[in-house]
Design a protein around this motif. Structure first.
Motif, PDB file in Angstrom:
ATOM      1  N   TYR A 360      14.445  -4.682  -0.841  1.00 48.26           N
ATOM      2  CA  TYR A 360      13.847  -3.721   0.089  1.00 48.26           C
ATOM      3  C   TYR A 360      12.894  -2.789  -0.661  1.00 48.26           C
ATOM      4  N   ARG A 361      13.341  -2.272  -1.792  1.00 42.68           N
ATOM      5  CA  ARG A 361      12.496  -1.369  -2.589  1.00 42.68           C
ATOM      6  C   ARG A 361      11.237  -2.073  -3.070  1.00 42.68           C
ATOM      7  N   GLN A 364       8.824  -2.770  -0.257  1.00 41.65           N
ATOM      8  CA  GLN A 364       8.249  -1.500   0.191  1.00 41.65           C
ATOM      9  C   GLN A 364       7.110  -1.075  -0.746  1.00 41.65           C
ATOM     10  N   GLN A 365       7.293  -1.320  -2.046  1.00 44.76           N
ATOM     11  CA  GLN A 365       6.257  -0.984  -3.023  1.00 44.76           C
ATOM     12  C   GLN A 365       5.031  -1.879  -2.867  1.00 44.76           C
ATOM     13  N   GLY A 367       3.968  -3.041  -0.023  1.00 44.23           N
ATOM     14  CA  GLY A 367       3.298  -2.469   1.142  1.00 44.23           C
ATOM     15  C   GLY A 367       2.893  -3.513   2.165  1.00 44.23           C
ATOM     16  N   LYS A 370       5.946  -4.177   8.090  1.00 46.52           N
ATOM     17  CA  LYS A 370       6.261  -3.225   9.153  1.00 46.52           C
ATOM     18  C   LYS A 370       7.750  -3.272   9.485  1.00 46.52           C
ATOM     19  N   LEU A 372      10.360  -2.523   7.885  1.00 50.30           N
ATOM     20  CA  LEU A 372      11.024  -3.290   6.826  1.00 50.30           C
ATOM     21  C   LEU A 372      12.538  -3.126   6.861  1.00 50.30           C
ATOM     22  N   GLU A 373      13.005  -1.916   7.142  1.00 42.36           N
ATOM     23  CA  GLU A 373      14.451  -1.693   7.174  1.00 42.36           C
ATOM     24  C   GLU A 373      15.117  -2.556   8.232  1.00 42.36           C
TER      25      GLU A 373
END
Length: 483
Positions: A360-361, A364-365, A367, A370, A372-373
């Motif tokens: 997840y991290r 997210q980095q 980018g 949409k 994502l969680e």
């Protein structure tokens, strides 16, 4: 002392000539010294270890108990066309006997383990059937080679079992219809007709199988070393046909010293990698695509389980590299924490949650993803790994919520699967599937060992192997000698 004396009997058989005057139903040192060492019953596992496995199981059971384990049976695809025989792994773990239509019974008359009995009921030799179906070991040879206290013809198993049941107060027997075991329902009926009920032994034996001996870890390591180097050779070959790449890899497993593939390989080019267990393996791999391979070689019925994803022509595109590094970073971190999982009481479920947070991290980095969680479980739909041993997904009765144990072997396999035409996935990442898997032994004192380290996975190593072949310099781990 009975089992001890039988153990001594086994070791004395080495005096026989190079070619015995009879045939056996499986490889033993006396008939296949090129495969089985003196003192071993199966490749890498000694007669003594099988003996101790039986004692360890019986030590957990009460006096006046017995354990009944049927072998698997031969399965047929059509008419007389049979599938390759696969033994019941609990049966194999306790006996090393690799023939169908058999039964082993462990009997514990009292609390003295040395007076426990190992019964084998096997197919008797039959020259006519053996001419068509292959050699059988038979009763006399089973007594001589497998250290049984009593051996009997399987044809007469019912009265033999009835006799044992009369003196047994606790009966351990497991019915599992996901396997094709010998006389499953009939054995249950004989037990019920005796007035006894039977208890499931699966949990008890799984606890034993979970903890690997040094010899077991050495075998899995051998599978990992040879499989890993075979992977590197397959990368260098630049084969753009899934089925030909599968054939090349399996050929390398065997020609480099393993018995076979441990399972049907996944060889998935391009978007085919979005299917977790893609095994049809009949597509062409395009120049700009990556291929995901999930495969492992087998030796002595233990297997490696490796996944690698690489660009078929040798160069990662920028989106491919970005996603690949996101998965590889998570995999590296999960392997690093293997030094702490046993002492910290970490479970497989905990390790999976850690890998999920890492992915997840990392995404997210990167980018562009949409929600994502909400969608991380769509992108990463499978568990981080599983136990490994005689079964590919070993000891499933051990819960993923239980703390990981010293001397167990696990797989570490995060993955990302980016579907096409989904609004939450950036366009340049769509149709890319990546998974990276290694096999890790959790050893004493916080140590661990990556058993599949030879299979290159760093971007620079993958690109070097594909560009230059496997003889050029690369990571130090690749240069370690074979066992």
């Amino acid at each position: 002392m009975i089992l001890y004396n039988n153990l001594k009997r086994f070791y004395s058989i080495g005096k026989f000539a190079d070619r015995l005057p009879y045939t056996l139903g499986q490889a033993l040192n006396e008939t296949r010294p090129n495969l089985i060492k003196p003192g071993d019953i199966t490749a890498g596992i000694t007669a003594q270890e099988y003996y101790l496995r039986r004692l360890k199981l019986l030590d957990k059971l009460p006096a006046k108990s017995c354990v009944i384990l049927p072998s698997n049976i031969t399965r047929y695809a059509s008419g007389s066309v049979f599938y390759k025989f696969q033994q019941n792994t609990d049966f194999y773990y306790l006996s090393g006997f690799d023939e169908p239509n058999s039964l082993i019974i462990l009997e514990k008359p009292n609390d003295n383990l040395e007076e426990s009995l190992f019964h084998m009921l096997v197919q008797e030799k039959d020259p006519f059937k053996e001419k068509w179906e292959g050699a059988r070991t038979g009763t006399e040879n089973s007594y001589n080679f497998f250290n049984a206290d009593e051996v009997y013809d399987i044809k007469n198993w019912k009265p033999y079992l009835e006799k044992i049941l009369k003196s047994s107060e606790k009966v351990f027997f497991n019915i599992d219809y996901s396997f094709s075991t010998f006389a499953n329902d009939e054995i249950a009926k004989v037990i019920n007709d005796s007035g006894k009920t039977f208890l499931n032994y699966k949990r008890i034996i799984s606890e034993n199988r979970l903890i690997k001996s040094e010899d077991e870890i050495a075998i899995i390591r051998k599978c990992g070393q040879i499989s890993g180097r075979s992977y590197n050779e397959a990368m260098a070959a630049k084969i753009q046909s899934e089925k030909n790449l599968q054939a090349f890899l399996e050929y390398k497993f065997i020609s480099n010293g393993l018995d076979s593939s441990g399972y049907i390989p996944v060889v998935a080019g391009g978007p085919n990698a979005l299917t977790i267990h893609y095994t049809i393996n009949n597509d062409i791999i395009r120049d700009d695509e990556m291929v995901l391979i999930d495969a492992g070689g087998k030796f002595g019925n233990y297997t490696a389980d490796i996944s690698r994803t690489f660009p078929i022509m040798g160069k990662f595109s920028e989106p491919q590299r970005e996603l690949y590094e996101a998965v590889l970073d998570a995999q590296r971190e999960c392997i690093k924490v293997c030094s702490q999982v046993v002492s910290g009481g970490v479970s497989f479920a905990d390790l999976h949650n850690f890998s999920r947070e890492l992915l997840y991290r990392n995404l997210q980095q990167l980018g562009g993803f949409k929600d994502l969680e909400k969608n991380i479980d769509v992108l990463y739909p499978h568990h981080i790994g599983h136990y490994l041993g005689l079964d590919l997904h070993d000891v499933p009765s051990i819960s993923m919520k239980e703390a990981l144990k010293e001397n167990s072997v696990i797989t570490i396999e995060p993955g990302i699967y980016c579907p096409a035409d989904d609004s939450f996935v950036p366009k340049h990442y769509q149709n890319i599937g990546i998974r990276i898997e290694d096999n890790v032994a959790l050893l004493a004192d916080g140590n661990y060992s990556n058993l599949t380290v030879e299979a290159v996975k760093e971007v620079v190593d993958i690109e070097n192997v594909i560009a230059n072949g496997t003889n050029r310099s690369m990571s130090e781990s690749f240069l370690k000698p074979l066992i």
